[in-house]
Design a protein around this motif. Structure first.
Motif, mmCIF file in Angstrom:
data_model
loop_
_atom_site.group_PDB
_atom_site.id
_atom_site.type_symbol
_atom_site.label_atom_id
_atom_site.label_comp_id
_atom_site.label_asym_id
_atom_site.label_seq_id
_atom_site.Cartn_x
_atom_site.Cartn_y
_atom_site.Cartn_z
ATOM 1 N N GLY A 123 1.071 9.388 -6.057
ATOM 2 C CA GLY A 123 1.484 10.773 -5.872
ATOM 3 C C GLY A 123 2.197 11.369 -7.075
ATOM 4 N N VAL A 124 2.827 10.509 -7.902
ATOM 5 C CA VAL A 124 3.574 11.043 -9.048
ATOM 6 C C VAL A 124 2.821 10.897 -10.371
ATOM 7 C CG1 VAL A 124 5.755 10.567 -7.884
ATOM 8 C CG2 VAL A 124 4.839 8.885 -9.513
ATOM 9 N N LEU A 125 1.767 10.082 -10.404
ATOM 10 C CA LEU A 125 1.065 9.846 -11.669
ATOM 11 C C LEU A 125 0.500 11.116 -12.306
ATOM 12 C CD1 LEU A 125 -0.802 6.437 -11.190
ATOM 13 C CD2 LEU A 125 1.107 6.951 -12.720
ATOM 14 N N PRO A 126 -0.096 12.051 -11.519
ATOM 15 C CA PRO A 126 -0.627 13.258 -12.179
ATOM 16 C C PRO A 126 0.431 14.017 -12.964
ATOM 17 C CG PRO A 126 -1.515 13.073 -9.959
ATOM 18 C CD PRO A 126 -0.454 12.019 -10.083
ATOM 19 N N GLY A 127 1.658 14.027 -12.482
ATOM 20 C CA GLY A 127 2.720 14.720 -13.182
ATOM 21 C C GLY A 127 3.259 13.990 -14.387
ATOM 22 N N LEU A 128 2.795 12.777 -14.629
ATOM 23 C CA LEU A 128 3.279 11.974 -15.753
ATOM 24 C C LEU A 128 2.270 11.868 -16.890
ATOM 25 C CD1 LEU A 128 4.970 8.998 -13.844
ATOM 26 C CD2 LEU A 128 6.124 10.716 -15.246
ATOM 27 N N GLN A 129 1.129 12.556 -16.771
ATOM 28 C CA GLN A 129 0.076 12.377 -17.770
ATOM 29 C C GLN A 129 0.527 12.756 -19.180
ATOM 30 O OE1 GLN A 129 -2.830 10.680 -17.126
ATOM 31 N NE2 GLN A 129 -1.576 10.377 -15.290
ATOM 32 N N GLY A 130 1.276 13.838 -19.297
ATOM 33 C CA GLY A 130 1.761 14.239 -20.616
ATOM 34 C C GLY A 130 2.716 13.213 -21.200
ATOM 35 N N GLU A 131 3.598 12.684 -20.368
ATOM 36 C CA GLU A 131 4.553 11.679 -20.823
ATOM 37 C C GLU A 131 3.841 10.389 -21.206
ATOM 38 O OE1 GLU A 131 8.730 9.611 -19.248
ATOM 39 O OE2 GLU A 131 7.853 11.332 -18.188
ATOM 40 N N ILE A 132 2.835 10.008 -20.429
ATOM 41 C CA ILE A 132 2.073 8.795 -20.738
ATOM 42 C C ILE A 132 1.336 8.944 -22.062
ATOM 43 C CG2 ILE A 132 0.105 7.393 -20.009
ATOM 44 C CD1 ILE A 132 1.060 7.788 -17.116
ATOM 45 N N ALA A 133 0.730 10.122 -22.294
ATOM 46 C CA ALA A 133 0.035 10.366 -23.565
ATOM 47 C C ALA A 133 1.007 10.261 -24.739
ATOM 48 C CB ALA A 133 -0.633 11.736 -23.538
ATOM 49 N N GLY B 243 0.803 -1.216 0.000
ATOM 50 C CA GLY B 243 0.000 0.000 0.000
ATOM 51 C C GLY B 243 0.841 1.275 0.000
ATOM 52 N N ALA B 244 1.953 1.259 0.717
ATOM 53 C CA ALA B 244 2.807 2.454 0.773
ATOM 54 C C ALA B 244 3.402 2.762 -0.597
ATOM 55 C CB ALA B 244 3.905 2.261 1.812
ATOM 56 N N LEU B 245 3.842 1.720 -1.306
ATOM 57 C CA LEU B 245 4.385 1.924 -2.645
ATOM 58 C C LEU B 245 3.297 2.409 -3.588
ATOM 59 C CD1 LEU B 245 6.610 1.694 -4.770
ATOM 60 C CD2 LEU B 245 6.045 -0.743 -5.001
#
Length: 401
Positions: free
Chosen positions: A247-257, A239-241
């Motif tokens: 916590g970091v996924l929102p900042g990766l949305q552009g890279e994921i797209a 759960g901690a991981l």
């Protein structure tokens, strides 16, 4: 030269060496401060990702094209200050893969699992959604593909026992052409045998980009059994991981797209379709997504016959679990299959006393020309025997073949 003179010459040399040593110690101390700060990241263990070595567009052991999901995992690892190590495991879309990798502590995370409440729950927990997967309409770029009515009068390739096949089953104004895989659907489209392919979107997009020069449009579809969210899966003890990754996924949305575009996987707004006809499920779960070629429907449970698990040593219950997690993709959940040529409830009728020998030859060696892989390197003989015992329990002992 006198001894005194020699000593006078040595004295400055000793002082010089001492001063140099002091400067070296001070410089080392100054350099150690940022090094220690960086060491906080270096001491973190690698993020261990489970992946299939030959499952593009999702993952590959080729460093030149690691795959969409593996690159998403690498981006996540970088954001949380970890390196990446990969545990390779050949996947055939079954839950067995998750059990033997993620839940067996061979890796920390698996990217691209279906985000549904009852998928391996509560043993598996999920990150926030990272994408959507499902089926798409593939056709020439000048063709209108805004809904099911745009398929009237057209020849449409549909994957065998898939949601699109069920969806179009009652549409007499649409000519269905059954294919066994997205590759076959794209080939039929390219050869002019069909006008549209209604197939698994990620593979269609990847093939369109790498094999067909991006000549087709790929239109994602939305509806019952056509589209679902995907996420990163973790064992419930992690759960901690999971929270750190969230916590970091929102900042990766552009890279994921950008990664979706790199691999040709469609990620745009889908076309809304109605509920698929007869798209109910049995033991695989009503909300479980239908993977490539998996049967989407089973109207009723198979009837138990006189052939029971006592005919061979093995565990029919365990065999049923393996069957529904792997074999149901083509042969139907609980072996309920309307297409007689791959209806495994008819094995006894077809092969009589040769049923068992035929089973072992087929599962060990496969039938590549018919789309049947060999399973001898995936399952143990004990596991395959469990499947055989289960199939014995569902054999049809009724009338004619």
């Amino acid at each position: 030269m006198s001894c005194i003179a020699r000593n006078e010459l040595r004295t400055p040399s000793r002082n010089t060496r001492l001063e140099h040593a002091i400067r070296t110690v001070l410089l080392s101390a100054l350099l150690m401060v940022p090094a220690l700060a960086a060491g906080a990241d270096e001491t973190k263990p690698p993020l261990r990702l489970c992946a299939d070595p030959s499952n593009l567009p999702f993952s590959s052991d080729d460093p030149g094209k690691p795959g969409l999901y593996l690159e998403i995992g690498q981006a996540v690892a970088q954001k949380i200050g970890r390196t990446v190590s990969t545990y390779w495991y050949k996947s055939y879309f079954g839950k067995r893969t998750v059990r033997e990798t993620l839940l067996s502590k061979q890796c920390d995370a698996m990217v691209g699992l279906p985000l549904i409440d009852d998928f391996m729950g509560p043993a598996v927990i999920f990150s926030k959604p990272i994408a959507h997967e499902g089926y798409a309409l593939v056709g020439s770029k000048d063709r209108k593909l805004a809904g099911i009515d745009d398929l009237r009068g057209l020849r449409v390739a549909v994957q065998y026992q898939s949601t699109p096949q069920n969806l179009l089953a009652l549409r007499d104004d649409i000519r269905k052409v059954t294919v066994l895989s997205p590759e076959e659907g794209m080939a039929a489209l390219e050869q002019g045998k069909v006008d549209i392919a209604f197939i698994w979107a990620p593979v269609a997009g990847w093939l369109n980009k790498t094999s067909y020069g991006d000549k087709y449009q790929i239109v994602s579809t939305e509806g019952d059994g056509l589209l679902w969210a995907t996420a990163i899966g973790f064992a419930k003890a992690s759960g901690a991981l999971r929270d750190e990754v969230d916590g970091v996924l929102p900042g990766l949305q552009g890279e994921i797209a950008a990664l979706f575009a790199k691999y040709g996987v469609p990620n745009s707004a889908p076309v809304k379709f109605g509920e698929a006809d007869r798209a109910t499920t049995s033991s695989v779960g009503a909300s479980e997504p239908v993977t490539v070629g998996q049967a989407a429907a089973a109207a009723e449970k198979p009837v138990q016959t006189a052939a029971t698990a006592g005919d061979a040593k093995g565990d029919a219950t365990a065999g049923r679990e393996v069957f529904n997690g792997t074999c149901a993709h083509c042969h139907g959940p609980d072996a309920v299959q309307a297409e007689r040529k791959i209806d495994l409830r008819l094995l006894k009728k077809r092969y009589a006393d040769d049923m068992e020998s035929t089973f072992w030859k087929t599962v060990h060696d496969g039938r590549p020309a018919k789309g049947m892989p060999a399973w001898k390197d995936v399952f143990s003989d004990d596991e395959l025997r469990n499947v055989y015992v289960y199939l014995q329990s569902v054999q049809d002992t009724g009338g004619s073949n």
